[in-house]
Design an enzyme around this catalytic site. Structure first.
Site, PDB file in Angstrom:
ATOM      1  N   GLU A 148      22.539  46.487  39.486  1.00 15.11           N
ATOM      2  CA  GLU A 148      22.530  45.419  40.497  1.00 15.11           C
ATOM      3  C   GLU A 148      23.323  45.931  41.687  1.00 15.11           C
ATOM      4  O   GLU A 148      24.390  46.519  41.527  1.00 15.11           O
ATOM      5  CB  GLU A 148      23.190  44.134  39.973  1.00 15.11           C
ATOM      6  CG  GLU A 148      22.437  43.504  38.828  1.00 15.11           C
ATOM      7  CD  GLU A 148      23.095  42.241  38.266  1.00 15.11           C
ATOM      8  OE1 GLU A 148      23.834  41.556  39.002  1.00 15.11           O
ATOM      9  OE2 GLU A 148      22.860  41.957  37.083  1.00 15.11           O
ATOM     10  N   GLU A 173      25.852  41.508  30.716  1.00 18.20           N
ATOM     11  CA  GLU A 173      27.158  40.840  30.737  1.00 18.20           C
ATOM     12  C   GLU A 173      27.468  40.133  29.423  1.00 18.20           C
ATOM     13  O   GLU A 173      27.680  38.919  29.380  1.00 18.20           O
ATOM     14  CB  GLU A 173      27.222  39.887  31.931  1.00 18.20           C
ATOM     15  CG  GLU A 173      27.071  40.677  33.209  1.00 18.20           C
ATOM     16  CD  GLU A 173      27.271  39.879  34.474  1.00 18.20           C
ATOM     17  OE1 GLU A 173      26.772  38.762  34.551  1.00 18.20           O
ATOM     18  OE2 GLU A 173      27.932  40.392  35.392  1.00 18.20           O
TER      19      GLU A 173
HETATM   20  C1  GAL Z   1      25.781  39.628  38.164  1.00 21.17           C
HETATM   21  C2  GAL Z   1      24.888  39.045  37.112  1.00 21.17           C
HETATM   22  C3  GAL Z   1      23.687  38.354  37.701  1.00 21.17           C
HETATM   23  C4  GAL Z   1      24.122  37.467  38.826  1.00 21.17           C
HETATM   24  C5  GAL Z   1      24.795  38.279  39.862  1.00 21.17           C
HETATM   25  C6  GAL Z   1      25.297  37.461  41.020  1.00 21.17           C
HETATM   26  O1  GAL Z   1      27.065  39.731  37.685  1.00 21.17           O
HETATM   27  O2  GAL Z   1      24.451  40.015  36.219  1.00 21.17           O
HETATM   28  O3  GAL Z   1      23.069  37.610  36.711  1.00 21.17           O
HETATM   29  O4  GAL Z   1      25.008  36.521  38.354  1.00 21.17           O
HETATM   30  O5  GAL Z   1      25.929  38.887  39.316  1.00 21.17           O
HETATM   31  O6  GAL Z   1      24.327  36.708  41.617  1.00 21.17           O
END
Ligand code: GAL
Length: 977
Positions: free
Chosen positions: A504, A430
């Site tokens: 993620e 990010e």
């Molecule tokens: C993503 C980010 C993580 C965390 C997650 C939400 O956007 O990369 O670090 O913030 O969302 O928990």
């Protein structure tokens, strides 16, 4: 804090330095973290610490010099490694993407604690006969380092190793190492990860001898040819000055003894390294003055036909995002804890880790190599806070930061380049996009062409080797999986040729994540989809002792932060102390690399081996049934199934188990590094149909006096609602549609970005405030039938409810029929019966699914059986209270601490039991804020909504939503003395 008169020159220099976008000064070029026989002296232990409120306050008192006269009152002890904010100086602070200071790059705010760390040491004699350096593996903040008053240089990159030469400065006798760390600096703009801000010297500090002509750096290239089983080995070696002889490489396990470095050795047969068989060869690289020890893994990572290949076979990443975390020591973690974590991952069928969002301690990679975890190793870079200001002046695209961005990725790659576990380098997280990231990508690809470059933020996928997204919905993932090759432009064609990973997904916050199965089905259906990494492994709550001596689990805002993101940091599969939440068992079941399918009539069992290379010969398949008289578990005769293949075998179980619940498990035959023999890898069940839900004996007749009585049941004539069941007083009996919103219920689903969170929709429809009106109460010969209309205020939607009660004198059977009327503005959270019993619960024993809870889209790891849980385990307490803990049961006994019990019989009814009503749960910020347990709240649900993963990601999938609909709840309730 010291607040004496500042020294102007010093202040000006420090302020300038902290606003510099340049990388570290005075450090040696980054190199691999090597195990060496050269002398080393670890400097961890008790150091001295003092702090200044700001760089504007620092004063020159010569503290860096051995002869300094220190003010004893200004200094405290501090443990290194450690974060000073967790050791009584200042406080930790949590924010996700918001910078907790003005976005004024490259300037940090003036309010900026500067912490002076000082260590007096006597250098080991063994070091002093060599050139030396001091190695810092992790210092959060911007540090300047002095030895004996001589400035060695600066550290810029909190989770990155820096080495500073100390030759000629380190001396016999007493030395003083001084490290001045400012919490905020230009560096902070590059380190905006979603985590606690925890300044300090939080990883080891070591003095290292660097023998003349010793091994400065090593880059192992160990490839594997899956076609013929051969390997290639080239070990590039860089030597320290003063070499008199070249380095020699030995790999005894391959018969290589003292062979030349820097040339390719062809090895006719090697045993490859992979997650399924993490075979390592011990190796040494030696010069006459130094020997380093390595563990080599031969493996090849490639992309072909948009498919990620490991050793020539498509590989599926069953991964988690892992932050380094300890609830009392922050990012200072021990190797023992890390090992325990990785073993826990392997036991849960996980094979991959993304090191979100920075390189972990160097020893993590040794463990990943040893235990077979495939690693996406991420650089320490995130500038996410710039998104909130329209990405203006984002360092990722500003030439002033180019060197810093490149320096970071170099340090990342160089340190860990010898680990077979690392499949991909991730440029950061990010950080938007821009020329500096592109340059980092190009540098990485050139430096290490044998691995892939990952960066999710490269939305066009131009400088990466994998197409990566986070939290993409299942619909989007399905579309990506099915995308044909080709495209109109070069960029499109490039991207269509890349494998896809979800770096993620499935945000494990609170109750959830729901919908894991749907993602996994896609990963397994489309070769292009290389799997993903659940967000995230561990919750980052900080453990603090409460006044009563119990541990309190704290999150953002609990330390007085003005800018913070609350409980968004509490989103892991395991709690901060690594006790697993229920989602870990669910994930283990969903990603199991071996699948079992059982015919409904128990005629046959299918075993599918989803591994890339291994057969199933390491597993035995056993069955058991809830019928006594059989040797259990009994081993089934299942031949080893090849990788990617399936086999179906007839079952031939004894007739006596035909109608029983039968469990088949694939379990480990032998002890493994992460699990003993007998560890379940995959489980399947055929669960017998539930018994009819009715009372046993002849029905008794109701009677009416001041109340309506039916066997043990007493109903209030005015409301039609039960008030007692035998000796049990029943309170607040009502139909319920609401649940205490989960973290996911409070999120905006990425699939419904224009709609408010479901929790808000429920609140608008006042699901939490239903009122009941008695429509009719009919006392028949063997039944009491109550009709009520249940509805929220304000609206004209409602429920027509018919409560039909019968009894055999011992138990009472309830058939509750509910029909919605009017336009309901939203889906329901649940439809069920709520009641309260006097006194706290002791435990719950149930026959049904367990041990973990189940919601329509979770609980994949729950198995049919008979279980007992104490009050807290049954309720599934979370750091921020919310709905949780429903088990799907056929039978349950809720036993009160005072002795009596409520027995429930049903057919796959969802039973929730906890000490608090839903409103209390919904409005309490922390588990430790909940009032003492003095009552037992029971819910029996006929239907429920799934939970989804909208705390970050998609909401509840349509098939798991609960539309307003006709529902029937059937239960038999009995009071036990
Ligand atoms: C993503 C980010 C993580 C965390 C997650 C939400 O956007 O990369 O670090 O913030 O969302 O928990």
């Amino acid at each position: 804090m010291s607040t004496t008169d500042p020294t102007p020159d010093l202040v000006a220099a420090l302020v300038d330095d902290l606003a510099s976008t340049a990388p570290a000064r005075g450090t040696l070029p980054p190199r691999a973290h090597l195990r060496t026989d050269a002398p080393a002296q670890v400097l961890d232990g008790t150091w001295r610490l003092r702090t200044w409120p700001s760089p504007r306050h620092v004063r020159d008192d010569g503290w860096q010099r051995p002869d300094a006269a220190l003010d004893p009152d200004a200094w405290d002890d501090v443990q290194v490694p450690g974060h000073w904010v967790l050791q009584g100086h200042g406080a930790p602070a949590y924010s996700n993407l918001q910078y907790p200071f003005p976005v004024d790059p490259p300037h940090p705010p003036d309010e900026n604690v500067v912490a002076d760390h000082r260590l007096e040491l006597v250098a080991d004699d063994a070091l002093l006969t060599h050139p030396t350096l001091v190695r810092f593996e992790g210092v959060e903040g911007a540090a300047t380092v002095w030895l004996n008053g001589v400035e060695l240089g600066t550290l810029r990159g909190s989770r990155l190793t820096h080495e500073l030469p100390t030759t000629g400065v380190l001396r016999p006798g007493r030395n003083v190492l001084a490290v001045r760390v400012a919490q905020w600096s230009a560096v902070s703009y590059l380190e905006d990860q979603d985590m606690w801000w925890l300044p300090g010297v939080f990883r080891s500090v070591t003095l290292l001898a660097r023998p003349a002509g010793g091994v400065r750096d090593v880059f192992v290239h160990a490839g594997y040819d899956h076609e013929d089983g051969s390997g290639t080995l080239r070990v590039d070696v860089a030597l320290e000055d003063g070499a008199v002889a070249p380095a020699r490489v030995s790999v005894p396990g391959l018969g290589l003894q003292g062979v030349a470095a820097d040339v390719v050795h062809h090895l006719p047969a090697v045993r490859p390294w992979s997650d399924e068989d993490p075979h390592l060869y011990d190796a040494t690289v030696s010069t006459p003055t130094e020997t380093v020890t390595l563990r080599l893994g031969f493996r090849t990572v490639r992309v072909e036909d948009a498919t990620l290949l490991l050793n020539g076979r498509p590989v599926l990443l069953r991964g988690v995002n892992r932050h380094e975390y300890h609830p009392r020591h922050g990012r200072s973690v021990t190797d023992e804890d890390t090992r325990a974590e990785l073993l826990q991952m392997r036991r849960a069928n996980l094979n991959a880790v993304r090191t979100s969002h920075y390189p972990p301690a160097a020893s993590f990679l040794d463990l990943a190599d040893e235990l077979g975890l495939l690693v996406v190793l991420e650089n320490d870079l995130e500038t996410h806070g710039f998104e909130l200001v329209g990405w203006r002046r984002n360092p990722s695209d500003d030439p002033a930061w180019r060197d810093a961005v490149l320096d970071r990725v170099r340090r990342t790659v160089e340190r860990d380049k010898n680990h077979p576990a690392v499949l991909m380098w991730s440029l950061g997280n990010e950080a938007g996009t821009g020329a500096n990231l592109e340059a980092a990508g190009r540098w990485t690809a050139a430096r290490d062409p044998e691995r892939l470059v990952h960066y999710e933020g490269d939305r066009a996928s131009t400088y990466v080797d994998v197409h990566s997204r986070m939290y993409a919905t299942t619909d989007e993932v399905a579309a990506i999986g099915a995308e044909p090759p080709g495209g109109a432009t070069d960029a499109e064609r490039h991207r269509a040729a890349l494998p896809f990973v979800l770096c993620e997904y499935a945000h494990a916050m609170g109750n959830g994540p729901g919908g894991l199965t749907e993602y996994q089905e896609l990963f397994e259906a489309h070769p292009r989809l290389a799997g993903g990494f659940v967000w995230e492994w561990v919750e980052h709550t900080l453990a603090v002792d409460g006044p009563d001596g119990t541990t309190r689990w704290l999150y953002g805002g609990d330390f007085g932060e003005v800018v913070h993101d609350g409980s968004f940091v509490v989103d892991g599969l395991v709690h901060a102390d690594r006790t697993p939440g229920p989602a870990l068992a669910d994930l283990a079941a969903v990603v199991a690399p071996v699948r079992l399918d059982l015919d409904e009539d128990l005629g046959a069992l299918t075993v599918r081996n989803l591994r890339h290379t291994r057969t199933t010969d390491d597993l035995e398949v056993v069955w058991s049934a809830d019928v006594p008289g059989h040797e259990q578990p009994a081993v089934l005769d299942v031949p080893a199934v090849g990788a990617g293949a399936a086999t179906t075998v007839p079952l031939r179980l004894p007739d006596a188990v035909r109608d029983a619940s039968v469990t088949v498990r694939a379990r480990t035959r032998h002890d493994l590094p992460w699990a003993p023999a007998g560890h379940d890898v995959a489980v399947v069940q055929r669960v017998a149909a539930p018994a009819p839900v009715r009372v046993d004996g002849p029905l008794v007749a109701p009677s009416v006096d001041d109340a309506v009585r039916l066997g043990p049941l007493v109903l209030d004539r005015a409301t039609g609602m039960p008030t007692a069941l035998g000796a049990l007083a029943l309170h607040d009996v009502a139909v319920g549609l609401w649940r205490a919103p989960t973290d996911n219920d409070r999120g905006v689903g990425w699939d419904e970005p224009d709609l408010p969170p479901v929790a808000d929709r429920w609140a608008a429809a006042r699901l939490d405030d239903l009122r009941s009106r008695l429509v009719g109460l009919h006392v028949g010969t063997d039944a009491v039938v109550v009709r009520t209309r249940v509805a929220p205020p304000v609206l004209d939607a409602g429920l027509d409810c018919t409560w039909r009660w019968t009894s055999d004198g011992t138990g009472v059977a309830l058939e509750l029929t509910v029909d919605p009327t009017g336009p309901w503005p939203c889906d329901w959270a649940r439809l069920g019966l709520d009641l309260r019993l006097d006194g706290a619960t002791r435990d719950v024993r149930w026959t049904g699914f367990g041990p973990g809870p189940q919601y329509p889209d979770t609980g994949q790891g729950a198995r049919w059986g008979t279980y007992t849980a104490d009050r807290d385990d049954y309720a599934v307490r979370t750091v921020r209270p919310q709905e949780h803990g429903a088990r799907v049961v056929d039978e349950a006994t809720v036993t009160l601490a005072a002795g009596p019990a409520l027995h429930v019989q049903g057919a796959r009814v969802a039973l929730t039991v906890r000490p608090w009503d839903r409103r209390t749960v919904a409005t309490t910020a922390h588990d430790h804020d909940l009032p003492p347990a003095t009552a037992t709240h029971v819910s029996l649900d006929a239907a429920r909504s799934g939970v989804g993963t909208a705390s970050c990601g998609q909401g509840v999938l349509p098939r798991y939503r609960l539309r307003p609909s006709h529902q029937v709840l059937r239960v038999v309730l009995t009071a036990l003395p």
